[in-house]
Design an enzyme around this catalytic site. Structure first.
Site, PDB file in Angstrom:
ATOM      1  CB  SER A 179     -25.409  -8.472 -49.069  1.00  0.00           C
ATOM      2  OG  SER A 179     -25.855  -8.186 -47.771  1.00  0.00           O
ATOM      3  CB  SER A 180     -26.921 -12.781 -45.835  1.00  0.00           C
ATOM      4  OG  SER A 180     -27.329 -11.610 -45.250  1.00  0.00           O
ATOM      5  CG  ASP A 182     -33.354 -13.837 -49.192  1.00  0.00           C
ATOM      6  OD1 ASP A 182     -34.427 -13.597 -49.769  1.00  0.00           O
ATOM      7  OD2 ASP A 182     -33.062 -13.388 -48.076  1.00  0.00           O
TER       8      ASP A 182
END
Ligand code: GLA
Length: 382
Positions: free
Chosen positions: A128-129, A173
């Site tokens: 989510s970051s 990510d």
């Protein structure tokens, strides 16, 4: 699912700032295999998913900026020439970090307002970051015509995480969230930062996530420690990163490394090889091999790299007891979050139920099951 998030941020934005915003959706990610290999310049195998962050953003003429995290109903006001990291763990560090790293590239950002909301629980190991960072940099790039490429944007997001959030993460990510492709996973070489998309259609099997709903503290410092340990072993080997080492190379310096770090470096070398083998298995639709590699990955993460926890290990044990699960492992940084399971479609619901019950009995806590779709990366919503 993401449509309702976008609707929420749009509605709130118009109500609060009386103007139409730009709308961005930025996804979270899964990772099929290749954990803790990204900062060792190795291979990973992530995919963007249909869960993530929706952001509404527009220029501000009030002389300052406002950011609102709608999920937790938290608002901050700030000025662009006075940015510095806030207390550790504060959500505003993602916003400040991205803006500051854009400024570091001598690009000029004007005042803006932003409202965001997400549907990835924090600590799920689904990034989510990165989704949040990417939504901010993507929105600012559009709004102020900064001419940043997607490659620039993910490096800005990563730097924000290093310098403002305090996690020395790799690039997986941010890459997966930005470059995700519908129905595909990305076999990413984290040295060249180039990926090859693989169509993911496991026929009568599918991927299923189970969230332990725990996030053990100290995970950030443990993450940074793992990274430093890998870098020290590389230095001893005289190489740029562990990606360049073989098991035989490592064996030659066995006397110079403490056993715990030897095991960690060995894990990285083996995991990198597994990730390359997994790409072949997916290409050949050899799910038995893929599943076995996924189980081996968990063994390594738990016993050698030491980033698992009881809850994750327990869910993987439950998977191993079920012949319809071909592979299961912890996903992401570790110390909590989700397991990823490769399971027969017809048995997925039944296993989800049994595993959830067993988990509740064992830990007196509830786990959550997610069926995900592989989706597009960060994009404007028109
Ligand atoms: C976190 C980091 C990534 C990666 C994974 C582990 O998600 O942000 O860069 O290192 O952990 O594979």
């Amino acid at each position: 699912m993401s449509a309702s998030l976008v609707k929420d941020v749009k509605k709130t934005f118009i109500k609060k700032f009386k103007t139409l915003p730009l709308l961005i959706f930025s996804p979270g990610r899964i990772n099929i295999i290749g954990e803790h290999t990204d900062y060792n310049d190795g291979f990973v195998f992530p995919a963007a998913v249909d869960k993530g962050i929706a952001a509404a953003i527009q220029k501000s003429n009030s002389g300052s900026c406002t950011a609102i995290a709608l999920d937790i109903d938290s608002t901050i006001e700030f000025e662009l020439d006075k940015l510095k990291p806030s207390n550790e763990g504060s959500w505003e560090n993602y916003v400040f970090g991205v803006v500051a790293e854009i400024q570091n590239r001598n690009k000029v950002v004007g005042d803006f307002n932003i409202i965001f909301k997400g549907n990835i629980p924090g600590g799920a190991g689904m990034s989510s970051s990165a989704a949040l960072e990417n939504s901010i940099v993507f929105g600012l790039n559009e709004l102020f015509e900064l001419n940043l490429t997607k490659e620039d944007m993910i490096l800005i997001s990563q730097k924000a995480e290093h310098n403002y959030v305090g996690v020395n993460c790799g690039i997986m990510d941010q890459y997966a969230s930005m470059f995700g492709k519908k129905d595909h996973a990305l076999h990413l070489d984290c040295r060249s930062i180039k990926s090859k998309p693989y169509k993911i259609d496991f026929k009568d099997h599918q991927l299923m996530l189970i969230n332990t709903n725990v996030k053990h503290s100290l995970s950030d410092s443990a993450y940074n420690d793992r990274r430093s340990a890998c870098e020290r072993v590389s230095e001893l080997l005289g190489i740029r990163a562990l990606r360049d080492a073989t098991e035989a190379d490592l064996e030659k310096i066995i006397d110079k490394v403490i056993p715990a770090n030897y095991q960690k470096a060995l894990y990285v070398i083996q995991e990198n090889n597994r990730t390359i083998k997994a790409a072949k298995a997916i290409k050949n639709n050899d799910l038995e091999t893929l599943g076995a590699l996924i189980y081996q990955s968990h063994e390594g993460l738990s016993n050698q790299y030491k980033v698992s926890c009881d809850e994750l290990d327990y869910l993987v044990e439950q998977a191993k007891k079920n012949e319809h699960v071909l592979g299961a492992r912890m996903m992401g940084g570790g110390f909590g979050g989700c397991t990823i399971n490769l399971i027969a479609k017809s048995e997925a619901k039944a296993f989800a139920e049994t595993a959830s019950k067993a988990y509740k009995n064992k830990f007196n806590k509830v786990c959550s099951v997610y069926f995900i779709q592989l989706s597009e990366g960060t994009h404007l919503v028109r």
